[in-house]
Design a protein around this motif. Structure first.
Motif, mmCIF file in Angstrom:
data_model
loop_
_atom_site.group_PDB
_atom_site.id
_atom_site.type_symbol
_atom_site.label_atom_id
_atom_site.label_comp_id
_atom_site.label_asym_id
_atom_site.label_seq_id
_atom_site.Cartn_x
_atom_site.Cartn_y
_atom_site.Cartn_z
ATOM 1 N N THR A 278 -1.139 -14.940 -8.945
ATOM 2 C CA THR A 278 0.118 -14.405 -9.486
ATOM 3 C C THR A 278 0.045 -12.917 -9.823
ATOM 4 O O THR A 278 1.079 -12.251 -9.886
ATOM 5 C CB THR A 278 0.554 -15.163 -10.758
ATOM 6 N N THR A 279 -1.151 -12.391 -10.055
ATOM 7 C CA THR A 279 -1.265 -10.981 -10.447
ATOM 8 C C THR A 279 -2.197 -10.174 -9.538
ATOM 9 O O THR A 279 -1.858 -9.058 -9.129
ATOM 10 C CB THR A 279 -1.766 -10.853 -11.904
ATOM 11 N N VAL A 280 -3.360 -10.737 -9.214
ATOM 12 C CA VAL A 280 -4.358 -9.978 -8.456
ATOM 13 C C VAL A 280 -3.955 -9.812 -6.993
ATOM 14 O O VAL A 280 -3.984 -8.700 -6.447
ATOM 15 C CB VAL A 280 -5.746 -10.642 -8.559
ATOM 16 N N ILE A 281 -3.560 -10.911 -6.337
ATOM 17 C CA ILE A 281 -3.216 -10.844 -4.914
ATOM 18 C C ILE A 281 -2.009 -9.937 -4.649
ATOM 19 O O ILE A 281 -2.057 -9.105 -3.737
ATOM 20 C CB ILE A 281 -2.993 -12.258 -4.338
ATOM 21 N N PRO A 282 -0.899 -10.049 -5.416
ATOM 22 C CA PRO A 282 0.212 -9.107 -5.186
ATOM 23 C C PRO A 282 -0.180 -7.648 -5.380
ATOM 24 O O PRO A 282 0.417 -6.759 -4.769
ATOM 25 C CB PRO A 282 1.253 -9.543 -6.236
ATOM 26 N N MET A 283 -1.182 -7.400 -6.241
ATOM 27 C CA MET A 283 -1.656 -6.033 -6.432
ATOM 28 C C MET A 283 -2.524 -5.583 -5.251
ATOM 29 O O MET A 283 -2.412 -4.434 -4.786
ATOM 30 C CB MET A 283 -2.472 -5.930 -7.724
ATOM 31 N N LEU A 284 -3.379 -6.470 -4.745
ATOM 32 C CA LEU A 284 -4.334 -6.099 -3.704
ATOM 33 C C LEU A 284 -3.710 -6.001 -2.309
ATOM 34 O O LEU A 284 -4.142 -5.174 -1.498
ATOM 35 C CB LEU A 284 -5.488 -7.098 -3.662
ATOM 36 N N ASN A 285 -2.710 -6.846 -2.014
ATOM 37 C CA ASN A 285 -2.163 -6.908 -0.654
ATOM 38 C C ASN A 285 -1.764 -5.551 -0.077
ATOM 39 O O ASN A 285 -2.189 -5.206 1.030
ATOM 40 C CB ASN A 285 -0.977 -7.875 -0.589
ATOM 41 N N PRO A 286 -0.940 -4.750 -0.779
ATOM 42 C CA PRO A 286 -0.549 -3.465 -0.173
ATOM 43 C C PRO A 286 -1.721 -2.523 0.058
ATOM 44 O O PRO A 286 -1.750 -1.779 1.043
ATOM 45 C CB PRO A 286 0.435 -2.875 -1.198
ATOM 46 N N TRP A 287 -2.733 -2.567 -0.827
ATOM 47 C CA TRP A 287 -3.890 -1.686 -0.673
ATOM 48 C C TRP A 287 -4.805 -2.172 0.438
ATOM 49 O O TRP A 287 -5.389 -1.380 1.182
ATOM 50 C CB TRP A 287 -4.637 -1.580 -2.009
ATOM 51 N N ILE A 288 -4.939 -3.501 0.563
ATOM 52 C CA ILE A 288 -5.745 -4.060 1.661
ATOM 53 C C ILE A 288 -5.156 -3.645 3.003
ATOM 54 O O ILE A 288 -5.857 -3.188 3.906
ATOM 55 C CB ILE A 288 -5.810 -5.601 1.560
ATOM 56 N N TYR A 289 -3.832 -3.806 3.134
ATOM 57 C CA TYR A 289 -3.191 -3.516 4.416
ATOM 58 C C TYR A 289 -3.079 -2.023 4.706
ATOM 59 O O TYR A 289 -3.016 -1.619 5.862
ATOM 60 C CB TYR A 289 -1.797 -4.154 4.467
ATOM 61 N N SER A 290 -3.027 -1.191 3.669
ATOM 62 C CA SER A 290 -2.887 0.248 3.899
ATOM 63 C C SER A 290 -4.236 0.932 4.087
ATOM 64 O O SER A 290 -4.410 1.754 4.992
ATOM 65 C CB SER A 290 -2.118 0.908 2.751
ATOM 66 N N LEU A 291 -5.211 0.575 3.252
ATOM 67 C CA LEU A 291 -6.511 1.248 3.319
ATOM 68 C C LEU A 291 -7.300 0.868 4.571
ATOM 69 O O LEU A 291 -8.139 1.630 5.036
ATOM 70 C CB LEU A 291 -7.337 0.932 2.067
ATOM 71 N N ARG A 292 -7.045 -0.338 5.110
ATOM 72 C CA ARG A 292 -7.783 -0.801 6.298
ATOM 73 C C ARG A 292 -6.973 -0.617 7.577
ATOM 74 O O ARG A 292 -7.388 -1.062 8.634
ATOM 75 C CB ARG A 292 -8.137 -2.286 6.136
ATOM 76 N N ASN A 293 -5.811 0.055 7.488
ATOM 77 C CA ASN A 293 -4.899 0.095 8.624
ATOM 78 C C ASN A 293 -4.732 1.520 9.139
ATOM 79 O O ASN A 293 -4.255 2.398 8.418
ATOM 80 C CB ASN A 293 -3.543 -0.486 8.199
ATOM 81 N N LYS A 294 -5.110 1.752 10.382
ATOM 82 C CA LYS A 294 -5.046 3.093 10.967
ATOM 83 C C LYS A 294 -3.610 3.574 11.103
ATOM 84 O O LYS A 294 -3.305 4.750 10.861
ATOM 85 C CB LYS A 294 -5.735 3.084 12.336
ATOM 86 N N ASP A 295 -2.691 2.671 11.495
ATOM 87 C CA ASP A 295 -1.289 3.067 11.669
ATOM 88 C C ASP A 295 -0.682 3.560 10.359
ATOM 89 O O ASP A 295 0.060 4.539 10.343
ATOM 90 C CB ASP A 295 -0.463 1.890 12.201
ATOM 91 N N VAL A 296 -0.986 2.855 9.263
ATOM 92 C CA VAL A 296 -0.462 3.248 7.956
ATOM 93 C C VAL A 296 -1.042 4.598 7.543
ATOM 94 O O VAL A 296 -0.328 5.470 7.032
ATOM 95 C CB VAL A 296 -0.774 2.175 6.892
ATOM 96 N N LYS A 297 -2.332 4.787 7.774
ATOM 97 C CA LYS A 297 -2.968 6.068 7.438
ATOM 98 C C LYS A 297 -2.359 7.216 8.247
ATOM 99 O O LYS A 297 -2.101 8.305 7.717
ATOM 100 C CB LYS A 297 -4.479 5.990 7.693
ATOM 101 N N ASP A 298 -2.118 6.968 9.542
ATOM 102 C CA ASP A 298 -1.516 7.994 10.390
ATOM 103 C C ASP A 298 -0.104 8.326 9.924
ATOM 104 O O ASP A 298 0.305 9.495 9.941
ATOM 105 C CB ASP A 298 -1.487 7.531 11.850
#
Length: 309
Positions: A278-298
């Protein structure tokens, strides 16, 4: 309205995470920080996907909806949770059912959105030649509508079951939000049907979504193993790594929480498991997908460059 010597409950008192006074302030600050980070991450990802034309693809359409779900999910739980750290946290009977309904809606929608994302990965890697037609704008829209419809339908089913319970006498919920196990424990009516319904629906939801994800990734793994280029295989698998991490943590905590009889479950374990999804996963999801994602970084670099000009 009376039942025997007991009065029907009109409101509940949420006990929160802990009753130890020395932990109230540190936990309040911790979860306030988690909520702020969650809001910043999910709103930021939503804005980035909306602004960047290069991210207007099916996978980021699903990811933007996942961020929206996580945003709503956190807002349903954490603000009310924070109240427990500063004063007695009272919630009305109707307020409790409302919180429970939206908690179920966004929680279940989260699972099905991850399933839709797994299907998108499967089509992108296993059938790249038909990707544009298989994941057209209309199909993606229908998949997202189906995700929200499943969330609402399952939430109505669970909330109707809770609404049929009788609550008399004790109105203290040993939890930080209105969830199924603590409400079933508090009820003074027979819980057997409700426990059976909860476990049945959780098993059905888990089987549908888990099997769909596993089958998708079985085909993905098979396709990756057939890729002769090590670089190509690594790139294909890296696009799935973030998604698999989210799935593993979410489903692990949900199964631990709900796939056990209420009478034998431990309150502390329930709270710890609940905090994760309820708290940890909603916080981590955007950072997981952005920090590990080349398209988002670009996309971020492009926006920074445009703003600097």
């Amino acid at each position: 309205m009376d039942i025997g010597n007991h009065s029907m409950v009109t409101h509940f008192i949420l006990m929160g995470l802990t009753d130890q006074p020395e932990l109230q302030l540190p936990l309040f600050l911790l979860f306030l920080q988690i909520y702020i980070i969650s809001m910043m991450g999910n709103v930021g990802l939503l804005l980035l996907i909306g602004i960047s034309s290069q991210l207007h693809t099916p996978i980021y359409y699903f990811l933007s909806n996942l961020s929206f779900i996580d945003l709503c999910y956190s807002s349903v739980i954490i603000p009310k949770m924070l109240v427990s750290f500063v004063r007695e946290n009272i919630i009305s009977y109707s307020g409790c059912l409302t919180q429970f309904f939206f908690f179920c809606t966004f929680g279940i929608a989260d699972c099905y959105m991850l399933t839709a994302m797994a299907y998108d990965h499967y089509v992108a890697i296993c059938s790249p030649l038909i990707y544009n037609s298989a994941m057209s704008q209309n199909i993606c829209f229908l998949l997202v509508v189906g995700v929200y419809a499943m969330g609402v339908f399952r939430a109505i089913t669970h909330t109707s079951g809770i609404a049929r319970l009788s609550f008399c006498g004790n109105n203290v919920i040993s939890h930080y939000f209105c969830d199924i196990p603590p409400l079933l424990k508090l009820s003074c009516s027979s819980n057997y049907i409700n426990e059976l319904l909860v476990m049945l629906l959780v098993v059905i939801n888990s089987l549908i979504t888990t099997l769909s994800i596993l089958i998708s990734y079985a085909f993905i793994l098979s396709s990756i193993l057939r890729i002769h280029s090590a670089k190509g295989g690594s790139k294909a698998f890296s696009t799935c790594g973030s998604h698999l991490a989210s799935v593993a943590v979410l489903y692990g905590s949900i199964v631990f929480m709900y796939c056990q009889p209420v009478s034998t479950s431990n309150i502390t374990q329930q709270k710890v498991s609940s905090v994760i999804y309820t708290t940890v996963i909603p916080m981590l999801n955007p950072w997981i997908y952005s920090l590990r994602n080349k398209d988002v970084k670009d996309a971020l670099r492009k926006i920074r460059k445009d703003w600097s000009k």
